[in-house]
Motif scaffolding. Structure first.
Motif, PDB file in Angstrom:
ATOM      1  N   GLU A  59       0.831  -1.204   0.000  1.00 46.15           N
ATOM      2  CA  GLU A  59       0.000   0.000   0.000  1.00 46.15           C
ATOM      3  C   GLU A  59       0.870   1.261   0.000  1.00 46.15           C
ATOM      4  N   SER A  93       4.356   0.862  -5.051  1.00 49.01           N
ATOM      5  CA  SER A  93       4.194  -0.234  -5.998  1.00 49.01           C
ATOM      6  C   SER A  93       5.169  -0.056  -7.147  1.00 49.01           C
ATOM      7  N   HIS A 113      -2.407  11.459 -11.591  1.00 46.98           N
ATOM      8  CA  HIS A 113      -2.932  10.543 -10.586  1.00 46.98           C
ATOM      9  C   HIS A 113      -2.452  10.979  -9.211  1.00 46.98           C
ATOM     10  N   GLU A 114      -3.068  10.405  -8.201  1.00 46.84           N
ATOM     11  CA  GLU A 114      -2.783  10.798  -6.825  1.00 46.84           C
ATOM     12  C   GLU A 114      -1.418  10.341  -6.322  1.00 46.84           C
ATOM     13  N   ASN A 115      -0.737   9.503  -7.072  1.00 51.31           N
ATOM     14  CA  ASN A 115       0.529   8.928  -6.635  1.00 51.31           C
ATOM     15  C   ASN A 115       1.715   9.740  -7.118  1.00 51.31           C
ATOM     16  N   GLN A 128       5.408   9.556  -8.576  1.00 48.78           N
ATOM     17  CA  GLN A 128       5.912   8.537  -9.493  1.00 48.78           C
ATOM     18  C   GLN A 128       7.373   8.787  -9.806  1.00 48.78           C
ATOM     19  N   ARG A 146      -0.384   1.672  -5.737  1.00 44.16           N
ATOM     20  CA  ARG A 146      -1.709   1.642  -6.341  1.00 44.16           C
ATOM     21  C   ARG A 146      -1.988   0.241  -6.856  1.00 44.16           C
ATOM     22  N   SER A 147      -3.247  -0.057  -6.919  1.00 45.78           N
ATOM     23  CA  SER A 147      -3.678  -1.345  -7.416  1.00 45.78           C
ATOM     24  C   SER A 147      -3.432  -1.423  -8.918  1.00 45.78           C
ATOM     25  N   PHE A 201      -5.838  -0.117 -11.917  1.00 38.90           N
ATOM     26  CA  PHE A 201      -5.728   1.119 -12.690  1.00 38.90           C
ATOM     27  C   PHE A 201      -5.673   0.782 -14.175  1.00 38.90           C
TER      28      PHE A 201
END
Length: 112
Positions: free
Chosen positions: A27, A30, A47-49, A51, A105-106, A109
């Motif tokens: 979590e 990733s 996106h919210e992540n 990177q 993230r999963s 996506f």
């Protein structure tokens, strides 16, 4: 410990020569391995992540709304959460990279 063998990793391969694989992560972060054929580009997106994109083979050009940088082998770039960007293979050979996302993230996506 969570071991993920590359050949068994969850895959997303929508086009010939373009694909992604979900590697070990959590979590908190990733990892996604990817390959792009020459000329392939993702659409501009965000996106919210956070990177980090690491070029492992070939050449990747990362475009944001404000700048463009071309990554060679082992070069990397950090993108802030919600920073619009796209990644393009501007070379003449296959490009391979590794994306790291935080928080993780999963892989949904891509698959949903």
């Amino acid at each position: 410990m969570r071991h993920v063998e590359f050949d068994d990793a969850e895959r997303y391969e929508p086009e010939e020569g373009w694909g992604r694989r979900a590697l070990a992560g959590s979590e908190g972060f990733s990892f996604e391995w990817f390959e792009k054929p020459p000329g392939h580009s993702s659409p501009m997106h965000d996106h919210e992540n956070e990177q980090v994109c690491l070029c492992l083979e070939g050449e990747l050009t990362v475009h944001t709304e404000e700048e463009t940088v071309t990554l060679g082998e082992y070069d990397s770039v950090w993108l802030d959460a919600w920073e619009s960007h796209r990644v393009e293979n501007t070379g003449e050979e296959r490009a391979v990279g590794l994306d790291v996302f935080a928080p993780g993230r999963s892989f949904d996506f891509w698959t949903e």
